[in-house]
Design an enzyme around this catalytic site. Sequence first.
Site, PDB file in Angstrom:
ATOM      1  N   HIS A  28      -7.918   4.965   7.257  1.00 50.61           N
ATOM      2  CA  HIS A  28      -9.207   4.704   6.626  1.00 50.61           C
ATOM      3  C   HIS A  28      -9.349   3.201   6.443  1.00 50.61           C
ATOM      4  O   HIS A  28      -8.403   2.450   6.701  1.00 50.61           O
ATOM      5  CB  HIS A  28      -9.340   5.427   5.284  1.00 50.61           C
ATOM      6  N   ASP A  42       0.852  -1.181   0.000  1.00 49.69           N
ATOM      7  CA  ASP A  42       0.000   0.000   0.000  1.00 49.69           C
ATOM      8  C   ASP A  42       0.893   1.238   0.000  1.00 49.69           C
ATOM      9  O   ASP A  42       2.129   1.129   0.046  1.00 49.69           O
ATOM     10  CB  ASP A  42      -0.935  -0.042   1.211  1.00 49.69           C
ATOM     11  N   HIS A  73      -1.651   1.086   6.581  1.00 51.77           N
ATOM     12  CA  HIS A  73      -2.132   2.152   7.457  1.00 51.77           C
ATOM     13  C   HIS A  73      -3.184   1.609   8.408  1.00 51.77           C
ATOM     14  O   HIS A  73      -3.736   0.520   8.209  1.00 51.77           O
ATOM     15  CB  HIS A  73      -2.733   3.286   6.625  1.00 51.77           C
ATOM     16  N   GLU A  81      -0.075   4.572   1.800  1.00 49.66           N
ATOM     17  CA  GLU A  81      -0.182   5.516   2.911  1.00 49.66           C
ATOM     18  C   GLU A  81       0.836   5.267   4.013  1.00 49.66           C
ATOM     19  O   GLU A  81       1.211   6.197   4.734  1.00 49.66           O
ATOM     20  CB  GLU A  81      -1.594   5.481   3.501  1.00 49.66           C
TER      21      GLU A  81
END
Length: 275
Positions: A117, A8, A105, A10
């Site tokens: 999120h 990912d 994250h 983030e």
Amino acid sequence: MKVLLSVDLEGISGIVHPTETNPDRYDYERGRALMTAEANAVIAGVLDAEPEAVVWVADAHGTFRNILPEDLDRRAHLVRGKPRPLGMLAGLDEHTDAVLFVGYHARAGAGPAVLAHTISDAIRDVRVAGRSVGEIGLNVAMAGHLDAPVVLLSGDDTACTEFSELVPSAVTVAVKQTLGQAAAVALHPQEARERLGHAAAEAIARRALISPAKMAGPLDVEVDLYGPYTVDLATLVPGVSRVGGGRTVAFHAADFAEAYRLVQLLVQLASIRPS
């Protein structure tokens, strides 16, 4: 052995703001370069520990088209693009021996946490068997469903804590200390990569000591959605019903794979706007 990296954006060192993670924003190109470099560091660590390993890399952010293919370590197989089976875990199967989460994250509602999120801004919370889970929890359990242990996670310190609560024996690398949703104290990217390489080698060497984390079915799942229109659409799916007001839907899943697929479907429904 087969190893899957789910990468990912983030949770990459130095990343703190949506301008660095969204393709239509000015700083995105630097963000994806940093993402590619951290993936390469982990690939190198895996192959230092197991030179004959087959390494798959699932681009797991947004469009799933962020990692720069020409800059990725040529020894790895890159899975990119969407829609695709298993989303962030594309490439996972019953032959996968270990999974590593890179640049992850914390879940929606966690904090302080950088860019926290759950999958998209459409989801406020996901609860499986009464437990609130984010991308970390969903993906750990999906890997566990196929008997694959998640042996490493990198991201901010909050993400590392969230992961350690689920897989306490796994390795974590906190590449930044969170100050808030869009602020952190980050390691220099080169320092982060060196730590990631060493940690990946350690995680692969210790994989036999890390058990897959499972959520056995049948399972009751609740999803809180931001958009009432998405709730209206979700109730058209067989087995999905509205509960607890206008923003929550629930369904019963035979096993975790079914729960995982339905949560992915709800996210896709959230992209539909009233005509």
